[in-house]
Structure formats: structure tokens, C-alpha cells
Design a protein around this motif. Structure first.
Motif, PDB file in Angstrom:
ATOM      1  N   LEU A 110      -2.051  22.236 -24.413  1.00 51.23           N
ATOM      2  CA  LEU A 110      -2.143  20.890 -25.185  1.00 51.23           C
ATOM      3  C   LEU A 110      -0.987  21.047 -26.254  1.00 51.23           C
ATOM      4  O   LEU A 110      -0.525  19.764 -26.847  1.00 51.23           O
ATOM      5  N   TRP A 111      -0.748  22.268 -26.907  1.00 52.87           N
ATOM      6  CA  TRP A 111       0.376  22.247 -28.002  1.00 52.87           C
ATOM      7  C   TRP A 111       1.680  21.826 -27.291  1.00 52.87           C
ATOM      8  O   TRP A 111       2.489  21.439 -27.969  1.00 52.87           O
ATOM      9  N   GLU A 112       1.823  22.095 -26.242  1.00 55.23           N
ATOM     10  CA  GLU A 112       3.104  21.864 -25.437  1.00 55.23           C
ATOM     11  C   GLU A 112       3.201  20.602 -25.519  1.00 55.23           C
ATOM     12  O   GLU A 112       4.415  19.892 -25.531  1.00 55.23           O
ATOM     13  N   ALA A 113       2.333  19.830 -25.034  1.00 59.24           N
ATOM     14  CA  ALA A 113       2.427  18.317 -25.155  1.00 59.24           C
ATOM     15  C   ALA A 113       2.283  17.647 -26.322  1.00 59.24           C
ATOM     16  O   ALA A 113       3.329  16.831 -26.518  1.00 59.24           O
ATOM     17  N   ARG A 160       0.330  11.667 -25.567  1.00 58.85           N
ATOM     18  CA  ARG A 160      -0.681  11.585 -26.894  1.00 58.85           C
ATOM     19  C   ARG A 160      -2.107  11.562 -26.502  1.00 58.85           C
ATOM     20  O   ARG A 160      -2.851  12.124 -27.326  1.00 58.85           O
ATOM     21  N   MET A 161      -2.379  11.429 -25.462  1.00 63.63           N
ATOM     22  CA  MET A 161      -3.809  11.590 -24.898  1.00 63.63           C
ATOM     23  C   MET A 161      -3.842  12.943 -24.552  1.00 63.63           C
ATOM     24  O   MET A 161      -4.995  13.146 -24.015  1.00 63.63           O
ATOM     25  N   ARG A 162      -3.079  13.905 -24.474  1.00 62.45           N
ATOM     26  CA  ARG A 162      -3.153  15.102 -24.172  1.00 62.45           C
ATOM     27  C   ARG A 162      -3.501  15.356 -22.682  1.00 62.45           C
ATOM     28  O   ARG A 162      -4.233  16.164 -22.315  1.00 62.45           O
ATOM     29  N   ARG A 163      -3.054  14.648 -22.016  1.00 63.17           N
ATOM     30  CA  ARG A 163      -3.166  14.741 -20.261  1.00 63.17           C
ATOM     31  C   ARG A 163      -2.513  15.826 -19.933  1.00 63.17           C
ATOM     32  O   ARG A 163      -1.164  15.545 -19.643  1.00 63.17           O
ATOM     33  N   THR A 164      -3.015  16.862 -19.460  1.00 62.83           N
ATOM     34  CA  THR A 164      -2.138  17.939 -19.059  1.00 62.83           C
ATOM     35  C   THR A 164      -2.432  18.255 -17.555  1.00 62.83           C
ATOM     36  O   THR A 164      -1.655  19.139 -16.922  1.00 62.83           O
ATOM     37  N   GLU A 192     -10.956  11.713 -21.483  1.00 60.34           N
ATOM     38  CA  GLU A 192     -11.987  11.483 -20.205  1.00 60.34           C
ATOM     39  C   GLU A 192     -12.988  12.635 -19.928  1.00 60.34           C
ATOM     40  O   GLU A 192     -13.974  12.404 -19.255  1.00 60.34           O
ATOM     41  N   GLY A 193     -12.711  13.824 -20.421  1.00 58.87           N
ATOM     42  CA  GLY A 193     -13.612  14.846 -20.315  1.00 58.87           C
ATOM     43  C   GLY A 193     -14.899  14.727 -21.288  1.00 58.87           C
ATOM     44  O   GLY A 193     -16.299  14.783 -20.991  1.00 58.87           O
ATOM     45  N   ALA A 194     -14.717  14.030 -22.436  1.00 59.96           N
ATOM     46  CA  ALA A 194     -15.794  13.814 -23.600  1.00 59.96           C
ATOM     47  C   ALA A 194     -16.594  12.728 -22.996  1.00 59.96           C
ATOM     48  O   ALA A 194     -17.802  12.894 -23.225  1.00 59.96           O
ATOM     49  N   GLY A 242      -5.836  -0.438 -30.752  1.00 58.46           N
ATOM     50  CA  GLY A 242      -6.007   0.786 -31.080  1.00 58.46           C
ATOM     51  C   GLY A 242      -5.901   2.012 -30.588  1.00 58.46           C
ATOM     52  O   GLY A 242      -5.410   3.391 -31.114  1.00 58.46           O
ATOM     53  N   SER A 243      -6.144   2.155 -29.118  1.00 60.47           N
ATOM     54  CA  SER A 243      -6.239   3.573 -28.556  1.00 60.47           C
ATOM     55  C   SER A 243      -5.629   3.376 -26.981  1.00 60.47           C
ATOM     56  O   SER A 243      -6.064   3.357 -26.144  1.00 60.47           O
ATOM     57  N   PRO A 244      -4.137   3.032 -27.182  1.00 60.55           N
ATOM     58  CA  PRO A 244      -3.525   2.755 -25.665  1.00 60.55           C
ATOM     59  C   PRO A 244      -3.783   3.869 -24.816  1.00 60.55           C
ATOM     60  O   PRO A 244      -3.639   5.167 -24.973  1.00 60.55           O
ATOM     61  N   PHE A 245      -3.964   3.363 -23.673  1.00 62.77           N
ATOM     62  CA  PHE A 245      -4.377   4.248 -22.479  1.00 62.77           C
ATOM     63  C   PHE A 245      -5.663   4.928 -22.511  1.00 62.77           C
ATOM     64  O   PHE A 245      -6.105   5.581 -21.500  1.00 62.77           O
TER      65      PHE A 245
END
Length: 560
Positions: A114-117, A221-225, A382-384, A484-487
């Protein structure tokens, strides 16, 4: 069983400044300079929790009353300060990641990913752009919250108009939809201007950070890894293949049952031929019934005790009122381990869906509150949404308590139909955003035309009739996530694909389904999306057959 919640009104987080933030992060940096990584990580986590708790409270108060000058000023201040805080946070993440081998001894691999992203999404050059992005998003929220729509001698905000939009009387539905779209048409120029500025800003940020388009930046930004835009595109295609035909068949059957000469857009909200079932009663009764529902649903008593603590300590705000931001959400205060549910009850069955949805978020956040670092308290979006949509279905056995007398089975059928209908719409929203950010120079007219083209692909039944504004492609402007929350929207459909698997399991083994759900809640954000799903023994939505079985079972139930 439930750690005492502090009274919500007692929460009072110190307002940070550039100076105090600088001092806090200097202390983290000093610990790193001394080679004391554990102490640095503890200080870093504590500072992030403190800042995010303050920021969440500021954002919540603004949503509760967008007309309160003090709340607006606090929100504006937070919007300008947050990019600065993000810069300090990014610098620490970069330093820790430079010590990767040592850091891996103290942080989970998922957190490091996550931090890498995260570190690729910020540079001090975009700090003013981030502040402007937040300002524009707030402008959109304020514009919609200020709506006072005249309808049959009264004035309503957008949430207050919804009961008329799903009334049993067709003329009422038509007139309510017409009134709604008059508001959007009158504000169309402002809505186009706000979005145009947002797309331009986001594209500039992406270019400044070295990306070709905002799409890749948006995913980071959505932290999709653990999946890509290509995976999402294939998933959208499967929705068109498997779900769109079933929804179209369901709507055609509804048209015949209702005796309509044609199906219009204002007819889609009326799902039940007898009229959509309403709630069991007013707000006070709903709270009493919800306490009973959770007590019956969860034999451990945990859910009931948790919900009672939220209500008793005022961590719910569910009543619709003038000046209140629309929609519903769950936020949290990580220094306290307490979530907060925000919604706008209006007496429709939507109150039940929103309530159980946000309660799912809240329960997950509380269950995972002891995860070791702030990054693991919430999953990625998406997990939440698995927890929120999952609880919508897992409450089915006790949902009669919240629905008007004798309408429980009708509600369950309506809920399943609406869930299936949502999948094509959610995919359409996501596809639209991909096209917008792939071609950021589109004019407002081209954007409306793009929406209209995609609407016909995913929802070929959609007929706006004489409603001129959405008929020209303006429907997307009512979807706040796009601004407000793209993607952040395909997330709901991905989570729904998983939640429907929990629904299938619950049909034959309710206890197992609840145990799986509880485990997912406890896991919080400890894993990336695909790993989280697989760890529960469920099928990742990107797999070929993930949707096919769900659609087959739903069709068997609904087309009988």
C-alpha cells in the motif's frame, strides 16, 4: 463485551497546524535517524490516527450541516491542510521503504505494498491542486445539499423527493422525476463547470507525477494493488453478458404485470406490483426494531450490544433535514476505535438498505479496531463494501422487523432485484469514468453523449421519455462519486458479487455464512481485495464463472 464508547458530543480532537504537524513528523524522523524503527513506526501510526480522527470529525460536521459557517470554515481549513499533511506522511513512508528489509520485520507485506502505491501519488508540486480538488468536491456537495425542489405545494431536498419517485401512482413518479431533473437542468452549467475543473486538475496532477492519464493515478489513489484496469474491463464485459439480459427480462415481466404500454425511466423504481414496501414505522420504532433484529440475528449478542452502544452514545445520525448532505456513509475515529453512521431516512425501503449497509461498515471497523496499524483498520474500498453489502443480505431472516407488516418476503425479493439491477448501472458509471479520464479534453456535450452511449450498452431498456435533461445524457451528474471519489464505484459491484455468494451460502447454512462474515470483518484491511476474498473461501469476481452461478440462482428464484 463492548468497550465503552465515549459520548459522541465529548469528542474534541486538537486542531493541527503546519507547525504542530511539522513537530510531530520531526519526532518520527528523529527516531529514524537514531535507527529506532519500532519507535518511529509507533509515533507515525499515532500521528496518523490523530490527524485522521480530527479530519473525520470535521468532514462529518460539515455533512451534518453544510450551511453552518463554522463547519464550512473548518472543512475549508482541512482541505488546505491535508495536502501538507500528506506530503509529510509520504516523506516518512519513503524513508521506511528505503529500509525495506528492516521494515518487513515490523510491517505486513500488504501494508508495504500500500505504501509503495501511496508514495507515487504525491509530490509537493501538486499540493495546491489537491486543495483545489477538495474545494471543488465540497462545492458539488453544497450545491446538491442546498436543493429546494418545489413539488405539489411543498419544497423538498433531493432525499425528501425520493418517496414520490417510487410511489405506486405512475403520474406521481413521473412528476417527481420531472421535478428532480428540472433542478439538475437549472444547475447544469455549474455542474459541468465543476466537473470540467476536476477532470482538468486530476489530469494535471497525473502528468506532474509522470503518468500518461489520471486512470493509473486514480487506481493508485484507490490503493488497488492486486488487479488492474484490464481486469475491471473484462469484469464489466461479463456484467453485460450475464446480468444485463436477466435485468431486461425482469423489467419486461414487470411491464406486463403492471400493464404499462412501455417501460419508462420513472417506472424502474417501482419494483413491487403492490407498491414498494415501506418501513415498519418512524425513526424511533426503527431503532427499537433494529436492536431486536441484531439480538435475534447474532446469537453471541455482539452485534446487538455494539449497535446499542452506537445509539446510546450518539454515533448515528439518520434523520433527513434541510442543509444536510445527501447520501449515507460510515466514518470512524481511529483514536477511539469508534465508527459513526450517517444517512438520510425518508420513510422508503431505501432506509432499510442504507441502514444495514452502513451498519455493516461500522461493525467491520469495530471488529478490526485492534489491527496493529492504521492502514489495516479499513480494507480498500471494494473490500470494505463486502461487509456493508454482505450484512444487507445476512439480515434477511430478521428483516421483517424493519419492514411494514406482512411485507418481509416482498422486501427480500425487491432487495435481490435491485441488487441485480445495480450491477449494470455500477459498471456503466465505472466505464464512463475510464472514458472520461482517457479523453480529458472532452467538452460537456461530449461527456453527456458518452454517458448516453454507455447507458444504452449497459441498460438498453432505459427510456427517459419526455425528461429532456437525462435524455441528453445528464444522469451521471446525480452520482456524487463521479465528482468526489473518482473510480470509487465499481467497488460496489465487486463487493456485491462477493456478498451474493454469502447470500447463496446463507440459503443453506446461515451459521456458516455468519461465521464467514465475522471472519471477514475481523480481518479488516489486513489483506488486499483478492486475497481477502480467497481467504474466506469465496470466488474473486474477476474469475470467469464468478457471476454466472449467482445469476443462475437469482434467476431461478425470481423468474419462478
Amino acid at each position: 463485551m463492548i468497550t465503552a464508547f465515549p459520548l459522541f458530543e465529548s469528542l474534541d480532537f486538537p486542531t493541527p497546524s503546519r507547525e504542530t504537524l511539522g513537530q510531530a513528523y520531526d519526532a518520527v524522523g528523529a527516531a529514524l535517524d537514531e535507527g529506532d524503527l519500532p519507535r518511529a513506526l509507533n509515533l507515525f501510526d499515532a500521528q496518523r490516527r490523530a490527524y485522521e480522527s480530527w479530519s473525520a470529525l470535521v468532514e462529518l460536521r460539515f455533512a451534518q450541516d453544510t450551511r453552518n459557517a463554522a463547519f464550512v470554515a473548518a472543512r475549508d481549513y482541512a482541505d488546505t491542510l491535508t495536502p501538507f499533511a500528506t506530503g509529510l506522511e509520504t516523506d516518512i513512508k519513503k524513508r521506511v521503504l528505503s529500509l525495506r528489509e528492516q521494515a518487513a520485520q515490523h510491517l505486513d507485506a500488504h501494508v508495504l505494498a500500500l505504501w509503495e502505491a501511496d508514495i507515487t501519488t504525491f509530490d509537493e508540486r501538486i499540493e495546491p491542486m489537491l486543495a483545489e480538488e477538495a474545494r471543488l468536491s465540497a462545492e458539488y456537495t453544497t450545491l446538491l445539499a442546498a436543493a429546494e425542489i418545489p413539488f405539489r405545494g411543498e419544497r423538498h431536498n433531493l432525499s425528501g423527493l425520493e418517496p414520490f419517485q417510487q410511489a405506486a401512482d405512475r403520474t406521481t413518479r413521473h412528476e417527481a422525476e420531472a421535478a428532480r431533473w428540472v433542478f439538475y437542468a437549472e444547475n447544469g452549467e455549474a455542474l459541468d463547470r465543476i466537473f470540467d475543473d476536476l477532470v482538468r486538475l486530476r489530469t494535471e496532477m497525473a502528468k506532474a507525477l509522470g503518468f500518461d492519464t489520471y486512470i493509473e493515478l486514480g487506481y493508485r489513489r484507490m490503493r488497488r494493488t492486486d488487479y488492474t484496469a484490464q481486469d475491471v474491463a473484462r469484469y464489466r464485459e461479463r456484467i453485460v453478458t450475464h446480468v444485463t439480459p436477466l435485468v431486461q427480462a425482469l423489467l419486461q415481466r414487470r411491464q406486463l404485470e403492471m400493464g404499462w404500454d412501455s417501460l419508462k425511466a420513472w417506472d424502474e423504481a417501482l419494483v413491487d406490483p403492490k407498491g414498494n414496501p415501506g418501513t415498519a414505522g418512524d425513526y424511533d420504532l426503527m431503532i427499537v426494531r433494529a436492536r431486536e433484529m441484531f439480538a435475534n440475528l447474532d446469537e453471541t449478542g455482539e452485534m446487538a450490544a455494539f449497535f446499542s452502544a452506537m445509539v446510546d452514545q450518539h454515533y448515528v445520525d439518520l434523520k433527513n433535514r434541510a442543509g444536510k448532505a445527501g447520501g449515507g456513509f460510515c466514518t470512524s475515529f481511529s483514536t477511539e476505535g469508534t465508527p459513526f453512521i450517517f444517512a438520510n431516512f425518508n420513510g422508503t425501503h431505501g432506509d432499510i438498505g442504507v441502514f444495514t449497509h452502513e451498519m455493516g461498515h461500522a461493525f467491520q471497523n469495530w471488529k478490526s479496531r485492534t489491527q496493529p496499524v492504521i492502514d489495516m483498520l479499513w480494507p480498500t474500498m471494494e473490500g470494505a463494501e463486502i461487509h456493508s453489502m454482505g450484512l444487507e443480505f445476512l439480515t434477511w431472516p430478521e428483516i421483517d422487523l424493519l419492514v411494514e407488516e406482512g411485507a418481509g418476503e416482498r422486501y427480500r425479493r425487491l432487495h435481490l432485484i435491485e441488487s441485480l439491477c445495480f450491477l449494470p448501472y455500477g459498471a456503466c458509471v465505472d466505464h464512463f469514468q475510464h472514458e472520461i479520464y482517457a479523453r480529458p479534453g472532452m467538452s460537456p456535450e461530449e461527456r453527456h453523449a458518452t454517458w448516453l452511449r454507455l447507458e444504452k450498452l449497459y441498460m438498453p431498456w432505459r427510456d427517459w421519455g419526455d425528461l429532456a435533461y437525462p435524455a441528453r445524457g445528464g444522469r451521471w451528474q446525480a452520482q456524487r462519486h463521479i465528482y468526489g471519489s473518482p473510480f470509487y464505484y465499481i467497488d460496489y459491484t465487486l463487493a456485491l458479487c462477493v456478498a451474493l455468494q454469502l447470500w447463496l451460502i446463507a440459503q443453506v447454512d446461515p451459521s456458516r455464512a455468519m461465521d464467514l462474515y465475522r471472519g471477514l470483518c475481523e480481518a479488516g484491511g489486513s489483506q488486499a481485495f483478492c486475497s481477502l476474498v480467497r481467504s474466506a473461501g469465496l470466488i474473486v469476481p474477476f474469475e470467469e464463472d464468478a457471476l454466472a452461478e449467482i445469476v443462475h440462482e437469482a434467476e431461478q428464484m425470481l423468474m419462478m
